[in-house]
Write a protein that holds these residues in place. Structure first.
Motif, PDB file in Angstrom:
ATOM      1  N   GLY A   1       0.813  -1.221   0.000  1.00  0.00           N
ATOM      2  CA  GLY A   1       0.000   0.000   0.000  1.00  0.00           C
ATOM      3  C   GLY A   1       0.840   1.261   0.000  1.00  0.00           C
ATOM      4  N   GLU A   2       0.151   2.381   0.114  1.00  0.00           N
ATOM      5  CA  GLU A   2       0.816   3.690   0.127  1.00  0.00           C
ATOM      6  C   GLU A   2       0.712   4.271   1.527  1.00  0.00           C
ATOM      7  OE1 GLU A   2      -1.296   5.589  -3.474  1.00  0.00           O
ATOM      8  OE2 GLU A   2       0.850   5.887  -3.782  1.00  0.00           O
ATOM      9  N   ASP A   3       1.532   5.255   1.805  1.00  0.00           N
ATOM     10  CA  ASP A   3       1.521   5.939   3.102  1.00  0.00           C
ATOM     11  C   ASP A   3       1.550   4.929   4.246  1.00  0.00           C
ATOM     12  OD1 ASP A   3       1.303   8.371   1.768  1.00  0.00           O
ATOM     13  OD2 ASP A   3      -0.867   8.115   1.599  1.00  0.00           O
TER      14      ASP A   3
ATOM     15  N   ASN B   1       3.224   4.713  -4.022  1.00  0.00           N
ATOM     16  CA  ASN B   1       3.538   3.325  -4.375  1.00  0.00           C
ATOM     17  C   ASN B   1       2.687   2.886  -5.562  1.00  0.00           C
ATOM     18  OD1 ASN B   1       3.976   0.593  -4.564  1.00  0.00           O
ATOM     19  ND2 ASN B   1       3.812   0.186  -2.372  1.00  0.00           N
ATOM     20  N   GLY B   2       3.264   2.850  -6.709  1.00  0.00           N
ATOM     21  CA  GLY B   2       2.529   2.490  -7.926  1.00  0.00           C
ATOM     22  C   GLY B   2       2.725   1.043  -8.339  1.00  0.00           C
TER      23      GLY B   2
ATOM     24  N   LEU C   1       1.033  -1.741  -7.840  1.00  0.00           N
ATOM     25  CA  LEU C   1      -0.113  -2.475  -8.410  1.00  0.00           C
ATOM     26  C   LEU C   1      -0.289  -2.155  -9.880  1.00  0.00           C
ATOM     27  CD1 LEU C   1      -3.041  -2.426  -5.811  1.00  0.00           C
ATOM     28  CD2 LEU C   1      -1.508  -4.309  -6.435  1.00  0.00           C
ATOM     29  N   LYS C   2      -0.103  -0.892 -10.203  1.00  0.00           N
ATOM     30  CA  LYS C   2      -0.227  -0.474 -11.602  1.00  0.00           C
ATOM     31  C   LYS C   2       0.892  -1.130 -12.428  1.00  0.00           C
ATOM     32  CE  LYS C   2      -2.847   2.128 -13.725  1.00  0.00           C
ATOM     33  NZ  LYS C   2      -4.120   1.616 -14.228  1.00  0.00           N
TER      34      LYS C   2
ATOM     35  N   ILE D   1       6.334   3.170 -18.191  1.00  0.00           N
ATOM     36  CA  ILE D   1       6.502   4.108 -17.068  1.00  0.00           C
ATOM     37  C   ILE D   1       5.193   4.266 -16.314  1.00  0.00           C
ATOM     38  CG2 ILE D   1       7.081   6.468 -16.421  1.00  0.00           C
ATOM     39  CD1 ILE D   1       8.776   6.653 -18.954  1.00  0.00           C
ATOM     40  N   VAL D   2       5.270   4.129 -15.010  1.00  0.00           N
ATOM     41  CA  VAL D   2       4.121   4.376 -14.131  1.00  0.00           C
ATOM     42  C   VAL D   2       4.431   5.603 -13.282  1.00  0.00           C
ATOM     43  CG1 VAL D   2       2.837   3.466 -12.154  1.00  0.00           C
ATOM     44  CG2 VAL D   2       3.388   1.976 -14.079  1.00  0.00           C
ATOM     45  N   GLU D   3       3.453   6.483 -13.148  1.00  0.00           N
ATOM     46  CA  GLU D   3       3.654   7.690 -12.349  1.00  0.00           C
ATOM     47  C   GLU D   3       2.732   7.676 -11.133  1.00  0.00           C
ATOM     48  OE1 GLU D   3       5.220  10.860 -15.638  1.00  0.00           O
ATOM     49  OE2 GLU D   3       3.058  10.859 -15.265  1.00  0.00           O
ATOM     50  N   SER D   4       3.334   7.683  -9.949  1.00  0.00           N
ATOM     51  CA  SER D   4       2.529   7.676  -8.722  1.00  0.00           C
ATOM     52  C   SER D   4       2.559   9.041  -8.041  1.00  0.00           C
ATOM     53  CB  SER D   4       3.063   6.606  -7.768  1.00  0.00           C
ATOM     54  OG  SER D   4       4.412   6.906  -7.451  1.00  0.00           O
ATOM     55  N   HIS D   5       3.286   9.986  -8.613  1.00  0.00           N
ATOM     56  CA  HIS D   5       3.300  11.377  -8.125  1.00  0.00           C
ATOM     57  C   HIS D   5       3.620  11.449  -6.636  1.00  0.00           C
ATOM     58  CE1 HIS D   5       1.693  12.416 -12.045  1.00  0.00           C
ATOM     59  NE2 HIS D   5       0.895  11.373 -11.896  1.00  0.00           N
TER      60      HIS D   5
ATOM     61  N   VAL E   1       1.877   6.137 -17.598  1.00  0.00           N
ATOM     62  CA  VAL E   1       0.556   5.786 -17.069  1.00  0.00           C
ATOM     63  C   VAL E   1       0.491   6.186 -15.609  1.00  0.00           C
ATOM     64  CG1 VAL E   1      -1.013   3.870 -16.610  1.00  0.00           C
ATOM     65  CG2 VAL E   1       0.464   3.806 -18.625  1.00  0.00           C
TER      66      VAL E   1
ATOM     67  N   SER F   1      -0.801   6.035 -11.767  1.00  0.00           N
ATOM     68  CA  SER F   1      -1.354   5.001 -10.884  1.00  0.00           C
ATOM     69  C   SER F   1      -2.393   5.631  -9.982  1.00  0.00           C
ATOM     70  CB  SER F   1      -0.259   4.342 -10.060  1.00  0.00           C
ATOM     71  OG  SER F   1       0.140   5.195  -9.014  1.00  0.00           O
TER      72      SER F   1
ATOM     73  N   ALA G   1      -3.521   4.019  -3.890  1.00  0.00           N
ATOM     74  CA  ALA G   1      -3.751   2.661  -3.383  1.00  0.00           C
ATOM     75  C   ALA G   1      -3.940   2.688  -1.880  1.00  0.00           C
ATOM     76  CB  ALA G   1      -2.580   1.769  -3.744  1.00  0.00           C
ATOM     77  N   LEU G   2      -4.944   1.961  -1.422  1.00  0.00           N
ATOM     78  CA  LEU G   2      -5.239   1.977   0.007  1.00  0.00           C
ATOM     79  C   LEU G   2      -4.133   1.292   0.799  1.00  0.00           C
ATOM     80  CD1 LEU G   2      -9.022   1.068  -0.120  1.00  0.00           C
ATOM     81  CD2 LEU G   2      -8.003   3.271   0.446  1.00  0.00           C
ATOM     82  N   PRO G   3      -3.809   1.851   1.946  1.00  0.00           N
ATOM     83  CA  PRO G   3      -2.816   1.175   2.782  1.00  0.00           C
ATOM     84  C   PRO G   3      -3.378  -0.123   3.329  1.00  0.00           C
ATOM     85  CG  PRO G   3      -3.721   3.097   3.917  1.00  0.00           C
ATOM     86  CD  PRO G   3      -4.304   3.097   2.532  1.00  0.00           C
TER      87      PRO G   3
END
Ligand code: FES
Ligand code: FES
Lengths: 768, 191
Positions: A395-397, A409-410, A412-413, A702-706, B171, B173, B176-178
């Motif tokens: 996951g993120e954060d 965190n990209g 999954l993409k 390329i995946v961008e998760s900013h 692309v 993303s 995404a849920l923690p």
């Protein structure tokens, strides 16, 4: 906005061509060996023929008498020990009393030309007392009484790290599926096409300048001053164009000290250019590792425990080895959530060329082992390899099990893209005999949170100056090693100031002229130097706008050389003039990347801590000839989350180069030594690196998760995408023919042995 | 130091005379005597291709075929017309190969590139529309450690007018849920 105008403007996200591209294309670009000075001498190094020996005596008198020889140099003239990490100063420019591998530097000769210097080396007499050599990590562990390097406090251990996060043994005891295997990762080297080179010159006032093919001018500056006993303000280090590095030029090297000392001794410029053979001895490449890995999954396929015991073969010196021992454990804890985790990692000194930071430093080896083990454990539960990775996504954060903070965190993409692009659902497990697909994922740092030596100053600095002609000059300490940071600096200036990116001069990597940057390692440059540059440019943009508003009104837009407002527009140069008049002084501003407090709250918890992590997923496709074991990786789809692609062409280049280098390690690369510790075939013929015919087709996605903290959302792209290539290939070979490769490289004879040991029914993995 | 011999070289349309030891390689003569430092030395053994230059008989036309300057004696190159990377561009601008390499991001560190571009030029001179396997074959003597060759193929195809430079968009993303977090005490297993 149309594609071409965006590219012309060269702002953030544009596929702007490299600013040094034309100079590299027409042959006018200057690399270190392209420099020549009047009266310049050429020097050569004498190297140890023993893997381990005491030096009893060195006699250079005959060499000195050879016509054309101007000076000789031995270790006693600069005995101070150095090393890139301040806690492990364990090498000397020239050995004084102890040589530790075949190729260790012992003496140096400067002459009118290279051939004479080489001839003179043969006249140097060195008396050695050979010592028993320890040529593997296991031997080094078994013989603590033989000391490879006095820096080791206990036996031959450079560093040992043992950490446990949560009740690992309990989780293993209750697991639904377990794999417990030993994995062996072979040592490999960077082999940049440019050999190391350094040139030194001393001016009439005693100021020393060293031009070097280094990716760490700042650390070279510090160590040169210390070892030579010069005030740092009298030493200047300049990095010319660099012909590839990959971590192989991120230590201070013997040649830099020798040219400097010889220039001081003779008063003449001195050059050393390593031969290709010497590049192999300089090494600092991938550490061989033996890893005992346990991966436990619960009934739902979640990773409940990972346990890794790692033995690392470090070679004769520490280099970044203190960090290697940590990275081998600390960087494994994403993109998946680990229920519990334990690692015990030990780096040993051995009598071989020193290992160090090769692209993906410390973490490529455990990543290989883990991703193969995860595949195997998932297979036991009948879970698809992509599905098990998706299910364990962290996951993120979030915080990892070892206390590292993950922001964006990209992953999954990334998985989704490679699943689609490779036709995974239709093709995995169904390609027919001898063909297969494999997947793997990984995570990597965007710079390490803390600098190599503790200090409160910024880790990266940029100074931007505006001229009344409209020319922008960016002074940056960062090293462009081919990855293109100089181009990014122009794009950042264009984005913030609205100047034409072609009207930006970048002055880089010159310790007299540019603010300090720690160097091009740990994938830190775009992130840290990028933030510093943006800060400096933002400050100047405010001044420009304020001054221009008097003429064109408020609500100003800065774009490609024009400053536009409600009351009209003026040129960028005019705006600079207005701002300079308002300032009453030349216009400049600085920006810095300040160290953030990050990492787990335990000893070592800050190592592996990074302000942002990148994520990657690969699918590899292979063909295996089951009769011969000869196999080929035909294609790799690599999706990489770099946060934001400041320049997609450059990011793709980093992904493609990484995938190539990973696939190369899986296929063919290995540092092989004989019984006496002699490196076999230190040439680009014998040490095989892939040609165009050996390299798979590579699809860089390329995946961008900013990322919230990166410059414009950017994270690293230069090292992360290497990691999954090796396990993805191993997993693909399993899909193709049912065998599990646990030892690198995957030589056809290893593949064949495993094929022959198959039991009936094991030919194909069961498709899930 | 060895005795020198007189060597005449015809490089990029110019005649040069130099005095050098007989064992002087063509690469050394180009780089250190004629200051044509665009030709690179990666191995000095004929393994990497960084020193590639194009040569033809002086009487012949065209640009010639690639050879390795590091394993050619300067003395033996006296009857040849040599083209180095410095001789590829014209006053009108870069050769299409050079332009395409720069535009497509085929240049990373750039060290392999002079040799790579000359090999590519020779390929396009003898085959205007090469297939990918033909390109791979023609470059197989030029090692590149940076690019994975991918953008080099692209640049050659662009120079040959077979495709446009890559323009695939990144692309984005989704957030995404923690996943649920459990905090454990850390055990430091060493004193
Ligand atoms: S320099 Fe490597 S082939 Fe000539
Ligand atoms: S661009 Fe660096 S070796 Fe090819």
């Amino acid at each position: 906005m149309s594609r071409s105008s965006h590219h012309e403007r060269g702002d953030i996200g544009a596929r702007f061509p490299k600013v040094d591209g034309a100079g590299k294309a027409d042959g006018s670009g200057v690399y270190t060996d392209d420099l020549a000075f009047p009266r310049m001498l050429h020097a050569k190094l004498l190297r140890s023929p023993h893997a381990h020996a005491r030096i009893l005596n060195i006699d250079v008198s005959a060499a000195e008498r050879l016509p054309g020889v101007i000076a000789t140099l031995v270790g006693a003239e600069m005995p101070a020990k150095y090393g890139v990490i301040p806690w492990t100063h364990d090498e000397q420019a020239l050995a004084t009393d102890h040589v530790r591998f075949i190729g260790d530097e012992v003496a140096c000769v400067a002459a009118l030309d290279e051939r004479t210097a080489e001839e003179a080396l043969r006249l140097i007499r060195v008396d050695y007392e050979p010592l028993p050599a320890l040529l593997s990590a296991e031997e080094a562990l078994a013989h603590p009484e033989i000391k490879v390097n006095e820096k080791a406090k206990v036996g031959n251990i450079t560093k040992e790290v043992k950490l446990e996060f949560g009740p690992v043994d309990e989780a293993i005891a209750t697991a639904a599926a377990i794999t417990r295997e030993r994995y062996q990762y072979a040592g490999s080297t960077h082999a940049p096409i440019e050999p190391h080179c350094a040139v030194a010159r001393v001016d009439g006032d005693g100021n020393l300048t060293v031009w070097s093919s280094t990716q760490i001018p700042h650390y070279v500056h510090r160590e040169l001053a210390r070892v030579l006993g010069l005030p740092p303000a009298r030493v200047r280090v300049i990095q010319p164009l660099l012909g590839g590095a990959f971590g192989g030029k991120s230590d201070p090297f013997s040649l830099e000290f020798c040219v400097a000392k010889l220039a001081l001794k003779t008063g003449r410029p001195v050059k050393i250019l390593f031969t290709r053979e010497e590049v192999f001895y300089a090494h600092r490449g991938r550490h061989p590792m033996a890893m005992d890995v346990t991966v436990a999954l619960d009934a739902g396929g979640r990773i409940s425990a990972v346990d890794n015991k790692i033995l690392i073969d470090g070679g004769a010196y520490a280099s970044f080895g203190l960090v290697t021992a940590y990275y081998a454990g600390q960087l494994l804890t994403g993109p998946y959530r680990f229920g519990t985790y334990r690692f015990d990692s030990k780096r040993m000194y051995t009598n071989k060329p020193p290992c160090g930071p090769k692209r993906g430093h410390g973490s490529v080896q455990p990543r290989f082992a883990f991703e193969v083990a995860l595949d195997e454990a998932a297979e036991k539960l009948g879970i698809d390899p992509i599905e098990v990775r998706r299910r364990n996504f962290i996951g993120e954060d979030v915080e990892t099990v070892n206390g590292q903070r993950i922001t964006s965190n990209g992953f999954l993409k990334c998985l989704e893209l490679v699943e689609q692009a490779s036709g995974w659902k239709e093709r995995h497990g169904k390609l027919g005999p001898g063909r297969g697909l494999g997947v793997a994922g990984s995570m990597y740092i965007s710079g390490t949170a803390y600098p190599v030596y503790p200090n409160e100053m910024p880790q990266s600095g940029v100074l931007v100056k505006l001229d009344r002609s409209g020319r922008v000059a960016v002074f940056s300490g960062a090293s462009d090693i081919g990855q293109g940071v100089n181009t990014l600096l122009c794009q950042i200036a264009a984005e913030e100031l609205g100047c034409d990116p072609r009207e930006v001069t970048v002055v880089a990597a010159d310790t007299d002229l540019t603010p300090v940057d720690m160097g091009a390692y740990s994938s830190r440059v775009t992130f840290m130097n990028g933030l510093a540059a943006r800060e400096a440019c933002e400050k100047l943009a405010r001044k420009l706008k304020a001054a221009a508003s008097v003429r064109v009104g408020d609500e100003i837009e800065l774009e490609l050389g024009t400053v536009r407002g409600p009351r009209g527009s003026i040129s960028f140069a005019e705006a600079c003039q207005l701002a300079e008049a308002a300032e009453g002084a030349p216009l400049s501003a600085t920006g810095g990347y300040r160290t953030q407090k990050l990492g787990g709250n335990y000893r070592g918890g800050t190592i592996g801590a990074s302000p942002a992590y990148s994520f990657t997923a690969h699918v590899a496709e292979v063909e295996v000839d089951e009769e011969t074991g000869i196999w080929k990786v035909t294609r790799i789809w690599a999706a990489h989350d770099c946060g934001k692609a400041l320049n997609p062409t450059l990011v793709e280049g980093q992904i493609e180069g990484s995938v190539y280098m990973g696939a190369a390690e899986a296929q063919m690369e290995e540092m092989v030594y004989g019984k006496q510790g002699l490196l076999f075939g230190p040439s680009l013929l014998d040490y095989k690196i892939p040609t165009s015919l050996d390299t798979p087709l590579i699809d860089a996605l390329i995946v961008e998760s900013h990322d919230p903290n990166g410059p414009y959302g950017a994270k690293e792209a230069g090292e992360g995408p290497l990691h999954p290539a090796i396990p993805a290939i191993a997993n693909a070979i399993h899909d193709a023919c049912g065998i599990r490769l646990r030892e690198l490289p995957f030589y056809p004879q290893r593949v064949l042995q495993l094929l022959q040991a198959r039991v009936p029914g094991q030919e194909r993995r069961t498709a899930c | 130091m060895s005795d020198s011999v007189l060597i005449r070289l015809f490089v990029n349309g110019e005649e040069h005379a130099l005095a050098a030891p007989p064992q002087r390689t063509l690469l050394e003569a180009l780089r250190y005597d004629l200051q044509l430092t665009g030709s690179k030395q990666g191995c000095d053994k004929g393994d990497c291709g960084a020193c590639t230059v194009l040569v033809r008989e002086r009487s012949a036309t065209g640009r010639g075929e690639p050879i390795l300057a590091c394993i050619t004696l300067a003395q033996d190159a006296q009857d040849l017309a040599i083209i180095t990377i410095e001789g590829l561009a014209t006053p009108a601008g870069l050769d299409p190969i050079q332009q395409a390499f720069a535009d497509c991001g085929a240049l990373q560190c750039g060290f392999c590139q002079p040799g790579m571009m000359l090999s590519a030029r020779a390929l396009l001179d003898r085959c205007e529309r090469p297939s990918l396997p033909q390109i791979q074959d023609a470059l197989s003597g030029n090692l590149c450690r940076c690019t994975g060759y991918t953008k080099i193929y692209e640049a050659i195809q662009v120079a040959a007018g077979l495709r446009e430079p890559s323009s695939r968009a990144p692309v984005s993303s989704e957030k995404a849920l923690p996943s649920d977090q459990v905090a454990y005490a850390v055990k430091e297993l060493l004193p």
